[in-house]
Design a protein around this motif. Structure first.
Motif, PDB file in Angstrom:
ATOM      1  N   MET A   8      -1.444  -4.381  11.224  1.00 29.16           N
ATOM      2  CA  MET A   8      -0.249  -4.192  11.820  1.00 29.16           C
ATOM      3  C   MET A   8       0.306  -3.007  11.358  1.00 29.16           C
ATOM      4  SD  MET A   8       1.881  -5.090  14.436  1.00 29.16           S
ATOM      5  CE  MET A   8       1.302  -6.884  14.679  1.00 29.16           C
ATOM      6  N   LEU A   9       0.588  -2.773  10.098  1.00 27.88           N
ATOM      7  CA  LEU A   9       1.369  -1.626   9.522  1.00 27.88           C
ATOM      8  C   LEU A   9       0.448  -0.388  10.300  1.00 27.88           C
ATOM      9  CD1 LEU A   9       3.578  -0.133   8.036  1.00 27.88           C
ATOM     10  CD2 LEU A   9       2.016  -0.697   6.018  1.00 27.88           C
ATOM     11  N   ALA A  10      -0.724  -0.456  10.062  1.00 26.42           N
ATOM     12  CA  ALA A  10      -1.499   1.119  10.538  1.00 26.42           C
ATOM     13  C   ALA A  10      -1.320   1.301  12.095  1.00 26.42           C
ATOM     14  CB  ALA A  10      -2.708   0.838  10.362  1.00 26.42           C
ATOM     15  N   ARG A  11      -1.301   0.017  12.805  1.00 27.41           N
ATOM     16  CA  ARG A  11      -0.856   0.186  14.225  1.00 27.41           C
ATOM     17  C   ARG A  11       0.466   0.794  14.579  1.00 27.41           C
ATOM     18  NH1 ARG A  11      -1.309  -4.752  18.466  1.00 27.41           N
ATOM     19  NH2 ARG A  11      -1.151  -3.482  20.397  1.00 27.41           N
ATOM     20  N   LEU A  12       1.422   0.171  13.677  1.00 25.29           N
ATOM     21  CA  LEU A  12       2.942   0.665  13.821  1.00 25.29           C
ATOM     22  C   LEU A  12       3.201   2.318  13.782  1.00 25.29           C
ATOM     23  CD1 LEU A  12       4.946  -2.630  12.789  1.00 25.29           C
ATOM     24  CD2 LEU A  12       4.302  -2.099  14.943  1.00 25.29           C
ATOM     25  N   ARG A  13       2.254   2.474  12.524  1.00 24.87           N
ATOM     26  CA  ARG A  13       2.450   3.934  11.954  1.00 24.87           C
ATOM     27  C   ARG A  13       1.850   4.792  13.099  1.00 24.87           C
ATOM     28  NH1 ARG A  13      -1.725   5.837   7.174  1.00 24.87           N
ATOM     29  NH2 ARG A  13      -0.305   7.550   6.342  1.00 24.87           N
TER      30      ARG A  13
ATOM     31  N   LEU B   2      -0.127   7.356  -0.068  1.00 30.54           N
ATOM     32  CA  LEU B   2       0.513   6.194  -0.687  1.00 30.54           C
ATOM     33  C   LEU B   2       0.365   5.075   0.520  1.00 30.54           C
ATOM     34  CD1 LEU B   2       3.255   7.614  -2.894  1.00 30.54           C
ATOM     35  CD2 LEU B   2       0.988   6.231  -3.546  1.00 30.54           C
ATOM     36  N   ILE B   3       0.766   5.538   1.678  1.00 31.46           N
ATOM     37  CA  ILE B   3       0.750   4.458   2.680  1.00 31.46           C
ATOM     38  C   ILE B   3      -0.470   4.096   3.156  1.00 31.46           C
ATOM     39  CG2 ILE B   3       1.538   4.436   5.313  1.00 31.46           C
ATOM     40  CD1 ILE B   3       3.709   6.187   4.839  1.00 31.46           C
ATOM     41  N   ASP B   4      -1.423   4.962   3.143  1.00 34.06           N
ATOM     42  CA  ASP B   4      -2.836   4.742   3.491  1.00 34.06           C
ATOM     43  C   ASP B   4      -3.459   3.769   2.444  1.00 34.06           C
ATOM     44  OD1 ASP B   4      -3.212   6.668   5.573  1.00 34.06           O
ATOM     45  OD2 ASP B   4      -4.277   8.104   4.065  1.00 34.06           O
ATOM     46  N   ALA B   5      -3.153   3.852   1.017  1.00 34.06           N
ATOM     47  CA  ALA B   5      -3.437   2.803  -0.021  1.00 34.06           C
ATOM     48  C   ALA B   5      -3.001   1.552   0.196  1.00 34.06           C
ATOM     49  CB  ALA B   5      -2.994   3.576  -1.355  1.00 34.06           C
ATOM     50  N   ARG B   6      -1.628   1.733   0.790  1.00 31.64           N
ATOM     51  CA  ARG B   6      -0.825   0.245   0.974  1.00 31.64           C
ATOM     52  C   ARG B   6      -1.672  -0.614   2.095  1.00 31.64           C
ATOM     53  NH1 ARG B   6       3.981  -1.840   0.508  1.00 31.64           N
ATOM     54  NH2 ARG B   6       3.505  -1.517  -1.765  1.00 31.64           N
ATOM     55  N   ILE B   7      -2.073   0.159   3.054  1.00 33.25           N
ATOM     56  CA  ILE B   7      -2.787  -0.268   4.247  1.00 33.25           C
ATOM     57  C   ILE B   7      -4.130  -1.124   3.698  1.00 33.25           C
ATOM     58  CG2 ILE B   7      -4.072   0.188   6.332  1.00 33.25           C
ATOM     59  CD1 ILE B   7      -1.474   2.122   7.140  1.00 33.25           C
ATOM     60  N   ALA B   8      -4.865  -0.278   2.816  1.00 35.75           N
ATOM     61  CA  ALA B   8      -6.140  -0.646   2.411  1.00 35.75           C
ATOM     62  C   ALA B   8      -5.918  -1.888   1.308  1.00 35.75           C
ATOM     63  CB  ALA B   8      -6.805   0.492   1.800  1.00 35.75           C
ATOM     64  N   GLU B   9      -4.801  -1.775   0.530  1.00 33.17           N
ATOM     65  CA  GLU B   9      -4.638  -2.733  -0.343  1.00 33.17           C
ATOM     66  C   GLU B   9      -4.383  -4.241   0.505  1.00 33.17           C
ATOM     67  OE1 GLU B   9      -1.176  -4.299  -3.454  1.00 33.17           O
ATOM     68  OE2 GLU B   9      -0.904  -2.460  -2.050  1.00 33.17           O
ATOM     69  N   LEU B  10      -3.589  -4.098   1.530  1.00 32.29           N
ATOM     70  CA  LEU B  10      -3.316  -5.404   2.240  1.00 32.29           C
ATOM     71  C   LEU B  10      -4.704  -5.907   2.694  1.00 32.29           C
ATOM     72  CD1 LEU B  10      -0.187  -4.227   3.951  1.00 32.29           C
ATOM     73  CD2 LEU B  10      -0.100  -5.657   2.235  1.00 32.29           C
ATOM     74  N   GLY B  11      -5.309  -5.143   3.435  1.00 32.18           N
ATOM     75  CA  GLY B  11      -6.658  -5.877   3.872  1.00 32.18           C
ATOM     76  C   GLY B  11      -6.530  -7.119   4.546  1.00 32.18           C
ATOM     77  N   ASP B  12      -5.615  -7.124   5.349  1.00 35.76           N
ATOM     78  CA  ASP B  12      -5.444  -8.357   6.299  1.00 35.76           C
ATOM     79  C   ASP B  12      -4.746  -7.809   7.531  1.00 35.76           C
ATOM     80  OD1 ASP B  12      -2.968  -8.247   5.316  1.00 35.76           O
ATOM     81  OD2 ASP B  12      -2.919 -10.245   4.249  1.00 35.76           O
ATOM     82  N   TRP B  13      -4.222  -8.874   8.416  1.00 36.54           N
ATOM     83  CA  TRP B  13      -3.458  -8.634   9.545  1.00 36.54           C
ATOM     84  C   TRP B  13      -2.454  -7.670   9.222  1.00 36.54           C
ATOM     85  CZ3 TRP B  13       1.337  -9.719  10.616  1.00 36.54           C
ATOM     86  CH2 TRP B  13       2.253 -10.664   9.728  1.00 36.54           C
TER      87      TRP B  13
ATOM     88  N   MET C 257       2.767  -2.631  -4.924  1.00 35.75           N
ATOM     89  CA  MET C 257       1.517  -1.931  -5.387  1.00 35.75           C
ATOM     90  C   MET C 257       1.705  -1.456  -6.718  1.00 35.75           C
ATOM     91  SD  MET C 257       0.123   1.305  -3.326  1.00 35.75           S
ATOM     92  CE  MET C 257      -0.013   0.571  -1.816  1.00 35.75           C
ATOM     93  N   LYS C 258       0.757  -1.584  -7.428  1.00 34.33           N
ATOM     94  CA  LYS C 258       0.766  -1.408  -8.787  1.00 34.33           C
ATOM     95  C   LYS C 258       0.602   0.126  -9.019  1.00 34.33           C
ATOM     96  CE  LYS C 258      -0.849  -5.938 -10.031  1.00 34.33           C
ATOM     97  NZ  LYS C 258      -2.107  -6.784 -10.234  1.00 34.33           N
ATOM     98  N   LYS C 259       0.937   0.682  -9.976  1.00 37.83           N
ATOM     99  CA  LYS C 259       0.640   1.984 -10.297  1.00 37.83           C
ATOM    100  C   LYS C 259      -0.847   2.458 -10.233  1.00 37.83           C
ATOM    101  CE  LYS C 259       3.702   5.012 -12.819  1.00 37.83           C
ATOM    102  NZ  LYS C 259       4.450   5.248 -14.260  1.00 37.83           N
ATOM    103  N   SER C 260      -1.673   1.422 -11.139  1.00 41.45           N
ATOM    104  CA  SER C 260      -3.249   1.714 -11.020  1.00 41.45           C
ATOM    105  C   SER C 260      -3.878   1.918  -9.579  1.00 41.45           C
ATOM    106  CB  SER C 260      -3.713   0.768 -11.774  1.00 41.45           C
ATOM    107  OG  SER C 260      -3.625  -0.704 -11.289  1.00 41.45           O
ATOM    108  N   GLU C 261      -3.112   0.993  -8.713  1.00 49.00           N
ATOM    109  CA  GLU C 261      -3.909   1.230  -7.143  1.00 49.00           C
ATOM    110  C   GLU C 261      -3.345   2.413  -6.447  1.00 49.00           C
ATOM    111  OE1 GLU C 261      -3.799  -3.520  -5.940  1.00 49.00           O
ATOM    112  OE2 GLU C 261      -1.808  -2.397  -6.538  1.00 49.00           O
ATOM    113  N   THR C 262      -2.252   3.107  -6.983  1.00 49.87           N
ATOM    114  CA  THR C 262      -1.907   4.356  -6.354  1.00 49.87           C
ATOM    115  C   THR C 262      -2.283   5.557  -7.131  1.00 49.87           C
ATOM    116  OG1 THR C 262       0.110   4.568  -7.510  1.00 49.87           O
ATOM    117  CG2 THR C 262       0.261   3.437  -5.498  1.00 49.87           C
ATOM    118  N   LYS C 263      -3.240   5.184  -8.122  1.00 53.32           N
ATOM    119  CA  LYS C 263      -3.855   6.483  -8.854  1.00 53.32           C
ATOM    120  C   LYS C 263      -4.651   7.263  -7.765  1.00 53.32           C
ATOM    121  CE  LYS C 263      -5.585   7.277 -13.549  1.00 53.32           C
ATOM    122  NZ  LYS C 263      -6.126   6.587 -14.522  1.00 53.32           N
ATOM    123  N   GLY C 264      -4.236   8.702  -7.755  1.00 54.22           N
ATOM    124  CA  GLY C 264      -5.089   9.477  -7.165  1.00 54.22           C
ATOM    125  C   GLY C 264      -4.208   9.977  -5.799  1.00 54.22           C
ATOM    126  N   ALA C 265      -3.580   8.970  -5.452  1.00 54.11           N
ATOM    127  CA  ALA C 265      -2.662   9.017  -4.291  1.00 54.11           C
ATOM    128  C   ALA C 265      -1.523   9.781  -4.592  1.00 54.11           C
ATOM    129  CB  ALA C 265      -2.278   7.610  -3.720  1.00 54.11           C
TER     130      ALA C 265
END
Length: 134
Positions: free
Chosen positions: A30-35, A15-26, A1-9
């Motif tokens: 899956m990460l959200a479900r496991l969480r 940060l985990i929410d941002a990673r899940i949103a950044e992935l935007g695919d299965w 994840m790039k620094k600009s993508e974590t801005k505000g997190a």
């Protein structure tokens, strides 16, 4: 994840929410479900963000991580080699003396009951409570 993508997190959970949103695919799904399963298994679990972008869950020590790769979401249990795995969920990192992992691929089903039992056993191991062990 790039620094600009974590801005505000600012918190690990954000940060985990941002990673899940950044992935935007299965993988994000899956990460959200496991969480969610981790939190359901142990409502007292604490989220952390380590090693430049790895979601981690702690309860009296590291319980597990949730790494995302191109073809897999890897859930690594820090003390997995010490845990009983009657459902045989562990399918990766089987040669080490400490860690064990579960690789989830696109379309895989999750044995929610068995996974939550592993999370609870890992927490019990960390807290010194009775847990199913090898």
């Amino acid at each position: 994840m790039k620094k600009s993508e974590t801005k505000g997190a600012t918190t690990p959970s954000e940060l985990i929410d941002a990673r899940i949103a950044e992935l935007g695919d299965w993988r994000g799904e899956m990460l959200a479900r496991l969480r969610a399963l981790i939190h359901a298994a142990d409502p007292q679990i604490v989220e952390e963000w380590k090693w430049r972008g790895v979601p981690c869950w702690y309860h009296d020590g590291l319980v597990c991580t949730g790494e995302t790769y191109k073809a897999v979401v890897k859930m690594t249990f820090a003390q997995g080699a010490s845990l009983a795995d009657p459902a045989r969920l562990f399918n990766s990192s089987l040669d080490g003396n400490v860690r064990r992992a579960i690789d989830f691929h696109e379309g895989d089903t999750v044995d929610e009951k068995a996974l939550q039992a592993l999370v609870r056993a890992a927490v019990a191991l960390n807290t010194g409570k009775s847990a199913q062990r090898k």
